[in-house]
Design a protein around this motif. Structure first.
Motif, PDB file in Angstrom:
ATOM      1  N   ASP A 228       0.830  -1.207   0.000  1.00 21.80           N
ATOM      2  CA  ASP A 228       0.000   0.000   0.000  1.00 21.80           C
ATOM      3  C   ASP A 228       0.869   1.264   0.000  1.00 21.80           C
ATOM      4  O   ASP A 228       0.552   2.260   0.648  1.00 21.80           O
ATOM      5  CB  ASP A 228      -0.952   0.016   1.200  1.00 21.80           C
ATOM      6  N   GLY A 229       1.986   1.206  -0.711  1.00 18.81           N
ATOM      7  CA  GLY A 229       2.832   2.381  -0.875  1.00 18.81           C
ATOM      8  C   GLY A 229       3.809   2.657   0.245  1.00 18.81           C
ATOM      9  O   GLY A 229       4.570   3.618   0.181  1.00 18.81           O
ATOM     10  N   SER A 338       1.848   5.611  -8.656  1.00 22.31           N
ATOM     11  CA  SER A 338       0.617   6.300  -8.275  1.00 22.31           C
ATOM     12  C   SER A 338      -0.612   5.767  -9.009  1.00 22.31           C
ATOM     13  O   SER A 338      -1.702   6.312  -8.876  1.00 22.31           O
ATOM     14  CB  SER A 338       0.754   7.810  -8.526  1.00 22.31           C
ATOM     15  N   LEU A 462      -2.178   7.829  -4.843  1.00 19.99           N
ATOM     16  CA  LEU A 462      -2.834   6.732  -4.148  1.00 19.99           C
ATOM     17  C   LEU A 462      -2.633   6.916  -2.657  1.00 19.99           C
ATOM     18  O   LEU A 462      -1.499   7.013  -2.181  1.00 19.99           O
ATOM     19  CB  LEU A 462      -2.259   5.381  -4.590  1.00 19.99           C
ATOM     20  N   ALA A 463      -3.727   7.011  -1.917  1.00 21.21           N
ATOM     21  CA  ALA A 463      -3.684   7.141  -0.462  1.00 21.21           C
ATOM     22  C   ALA A 463      -4.160   5.844   0.167  1.00 21.21           C
ATOM     23  O   ALA A 463      -5.046   5.163  -0.373  1.00 21.21           O
ATOM     24  CB  ALA A 463      -4.566   8.304  -0.007  1.00 21.21           C
ATOM     25  N   ARG A 464      -3.580   5.498   1.291  1.00 23.05           N
ATOM     26  CA  ARG A 464      -4.014   4.282   1.976  1.00 23.05           C
ATOM     27  C   ARG A 464      -5.430   4.452   2.519  1.00 23.05           C
ATOM     28  O   ARG A 464      -5.770   5.492   3.078  1.00 23.05           O
ATOM     29  CB  ARG A 464      -3.055   3.934   3.115  1.00 23.05           C
ATOM     30  N   ARG A 465      -6.226   3.418   2.354  1.00 26.30           N
ATOM     31  CA  ARG A 465      -7.601   3.420   2.834  1.00 26.30           C
ATOM     32  C   ARG A 465      -7.631   2.936   4.280  1.00 26.30           C
ATOM     33  O   ARG A 465      -6.980   1.948   4.636  1.00 26.30           O
ATOM     34  CB  ARG A 465      -8.452   2.491   1.962  1.00 26.30           C
ATOM     35  N   TYR A 509      -4.545   0.585   8.226  1.00 24.29           N
ATOM     36  CA  TYR A 509      -4.899   0.816   6.827  1.00 24.29           C
ATOM     37  C   TYR A 509      -4.990  -0.514   6.092  1.00 24.29           C
ATOM     38  O   TYR A 509      -4.235  -1.453   6.391  1.00 24.29           O
ATOM     39  CB  TYR A 509      -3.851   1.685   6.123  1.00 24.29           C
ATOM     40  N   ARG A 512      -5.895   0.741  -0.941  1.00 17.51           N
ATOM     41  CA  ARG A 512      -5.644   2.143  -1.300  1.00 17.51           C
ATOM     42  C   ARG A 512      -6.807   2.713  -2.111  1.00 17.51           C
ATOM     43  O   ARG A 512      -7.564   1.978  -2.729  1.00 17.51           O
ATOM     44  CB  ARG A 512      -4.334   2.272  -2.086  1.00 17.51           C
ATOM     45  N   THR A 563     -10.012   7.901   4.233  1.00 15.29           N
ATOM     46  CA  THR A 563      -8.596   7.940   4.564  1.00 15.29           C
ATOM     47  C   THR A 563      -8.408   8.919   5.716  1.00 15.29           C
ATOM     48  O   THR A 563      -9.368   9.530   6.191  1.00 15.29           O
ATOM     49  CB  THR A 563      -7.745   8.325   3.339  1.00 15.29           C
ATOM     50  N   GLU A 567      -2.563  10.668   6.466  1.00 13.33           N
ATOM     51  CA  GLU A 567      -2.238  10.016   5.201  1.00 13.33           C
ATOM     52  C   GLU A 567      -2.348  10.984   4.039  1.00 13.33           C
ATOM     53  O   GLU A 567      -1.531  10.957   3.115  1.00 13.33           O
ATOM     54  CB  GLU A 567      -3.178   8.823   4.993  1.00 13.33           C
TER      55      GLU A 567
END
Length: 573
Positions: A228-229, A338, A462-465, A509, A512, A563, A567
């Protein structure tokens, strides 16, 4: 032995009665008080129309949580419900079944009821074939228990891979071996080979996009997964095994194992439980020793459905309007990793019809799509983006996708293609959408060509969910919000923060979500491009036309509890 109790203190809840419940799923949902009859009837109608299961639709609509669905299914079939976040799994029972079989049936033995009976956590207790196969395979009678699908998947991922090989096992087998292992003369059962395979399998199972092998103090090799990045340490390889591990990685990707002075690039393909996983490998001669990075390209695990990427309706409508035009250039920008290629694949899947000739040139081809001609860049053979794009123009294309615009020549050909009646989709490395216009001009493309050809630019991150099972509501003070640059908020906001639980690996998290900034190119922006205006001026024009930047888009997802505020700051500042 693990006794099964009626109470749920040990993670197991027994049904109200054994045997199949004559009630339907919807009736049980209403009787449990999980949802209203109206919500259930709407889900049943959608399930019938789309040929999906009612429970699946109820979860997708947010009517039920996955855990509630598991409890309903358990009641429907008259079997136990097991919460794998509470229940203590007996790994001796779990290892009775190979991970590949467990994955195929979405079922894992988790404990012993008695000397003859095995408790098996499974997603579908109605799969009689799976129950019979597990019984034959293990030699035990099977007592099924329903568990949440993602919990079963996570447990399978924790099962030891490839004959339970660990670093300690390799050390034990290598006690009398030299420091450098000649893997070319080793059989496929060489311990170092098993260790590398096990690490790659573990990374794929956990959803890692990259696996880093980094030299550390003392000669060890630190193995880190990017999930997840975010990078996290998975294990450490002792000094005596480092040379063997690095050599094995080179052999897998057809690199020169004797060359340690310069970086090398290679690729390989792995077969993971019947599915193909492509791997790109880069080795680096670092100060502390040689390191390597493996980029995992799991084609079957990749989602190319534009509706599932997280775009809000307004942004999605503007983006779709741009790439459904007969000509023009649509650019997707953002840093490496991304999700730019995934977005382009989603666009291609929507315009992929038999009457369209679609050709792509990519490095690498991350996802093979039926009905589309895809080319792989091969610099050693002279096939670059520019050369391939020039050849594609002679192949009567309607739609062209260029994996990345890296140089002036590629940019020039792509822009000219967009001006001669073709739809061109491509990616570009810029921080935001307005910066793409300025970047093309800086690369040497004439401003009047850029202004005429580019119809839309989409920037993304892309942000972590947040984990739906453990996130916690919190109030962020207005002063804190404004201090972080969000001046458009005056009051405090209600958001959620990460907590951490077993389902998200205690990170808070899971998965994403995309953040998108869509800038259609209107007349004002075209005029600014011709006059070589700055990216800031173009951005102001885009906002006047209704564009929301990445931070505004992100704040909406923070307020929706998707999110976290922290983050958002990590991926957009």
């Amino acid at each position: 032995m693990i006794p099964v109790q009626t109470a749920s203190s040990n993670g197991i809840t027994e049904p109200s009665s054994r045997g199949r419940n004559p009630k339907q799923i919807g009736d049980i949902v209403v009787s449990f008080g999980y949802a209203s009859r109206e919500a259930v009837e709407a889900a049943i109608a959608e399930a019938a129309a789309t040929h999906r299961r009612t429970g699946e639709v109820l979860v997708d609509r947010g009517v039920l949580t996955p855990d509630q669905l598991a409890r309903v299914i358990a009641e429907r079939f008259g079997v136990d419900h097991v919460d794998l976040n509470i229940f203590r799994v007996d790994m001796s029972a779990a290892n009775l079944m190979p991970a590949a079989t467990a994955r195929r049936y979405s079922a894992v033995p988790v404990g012993f009821i008695d000397g003859r009976t095995l408790l098996v956590a499974m997603v579908d207790p109605g799969n009689v074939l799976a129950i019979d196969d597990v019984s034959l395979m293990t030699g035990y009678d099977v007592r099924p228990a329903v568990a949440v699908h993602e919990d079963v998947t996570a447990l399978i991922a924790r099962l030891n891979q490839l004959e339970d090989v660990t670093v300690d096992d390799v050390l034990q087998d290598e006690d009398d071996a030299p420091d450098v292992v000649d893997l070319r003369e080793s059989g496929d059962d060489a311990p170092v080979v098993k260790l590398v395979n096990s690490l790659v399998a573990q990374g794929v199972d956990q959803g890692a996009s990259d696996i880093h092998f980094e030299p550390a103090a003392g000669g060890e090799l630190v193995v880190r997964f990017r999930i997840d990045g975010v990078l996290s340490e998975a294990t450490r390889v002792p000094r005596r095994l480092v040379a063997g591990v690095v050599s094995r990685i080179k052999i897998m990707s057809d690199l020169d194992i004797a060359e340690r002075r310069i970086p090398q690039d290679g690729r390989t393909a792995l077969n993971m439980d019947g599915r193909r996983v492509d791997v790109r490998v880069a080795t680096l001669p670092l100060v502390g020793g040689e390191g390597a990075v493996m980029r995992i390209l799991d084609k079957e695990g990749m989602s190319v459905d534009l509706d599932k990427l997280g775009m809000v309706d307004a942004e999605r409508a503007r983006f779709v309007e741009a790439f459904t035009r007969p000509h023009g250039a649509v650019l997707v920008t953002g840093p490496t990793g991304s999700g730019k290629s995934t977005t382009l694949y989603g666009a291609l899947s929507m315009v992929n019809t038999p009457e369209k000739n679609i050709i792509t040139i990519e490095d690498p081809v991350e996802y093979e799509m039926a009905g589309i001609k895809q080319m792989q860049v091969n610099p050693k053979a002279g096939l670059t983006f520019a050369n391939g794009l020039r050849s594609m123009m002679r192949a009567d294309p309607d739609i062209i996708m260029v994996g990345e615009i890296r140089d002036k020549e590629t940019a020039q050909i792509a822009i000219e293609a967009a001006l001669t009646g073709h739809l061109v989709l491509s990616t570009l490395h810029t921080n935001d959408a307005p910066g793409a216009i300025a970047r093309l001009i800086e690369m040497g493309v004439e401003p009047f060509l850029v202004s005429s050809a580019v119809s839309c630019v989409l920037a993304q991150r892309l942000a972590r969910r947040l984990c739906d099972h453990c996130k916690r509501e919190v109030v962020v003070d207005g002063e804190v919000v404004r201090a972080n640059g969000y001046d458009f908020y005056e009051d405090s906001i209600v958001a959620c923060e990460p907590v951490g639980c077993g389902r998200c690996g205690n990170t808070g998290y899971k998965g994403r979500i995309g953040l998108y900034e869509v800038m259609p190119v209107n007349e004002e922006i075209r005029s600014l491009a011709v006059s070589r205006a700055s990216a800031d001026e173009i951005g102001e024009a885009g906002r006047r036309a209704g564009m929301r930047d990445l931070r505004e888009e992100g704040m909406e997802k923070v307020r929706a509890g998707i999110t976290s505020f922290a983050e958002l700051g990590r991926v957009t500042i």
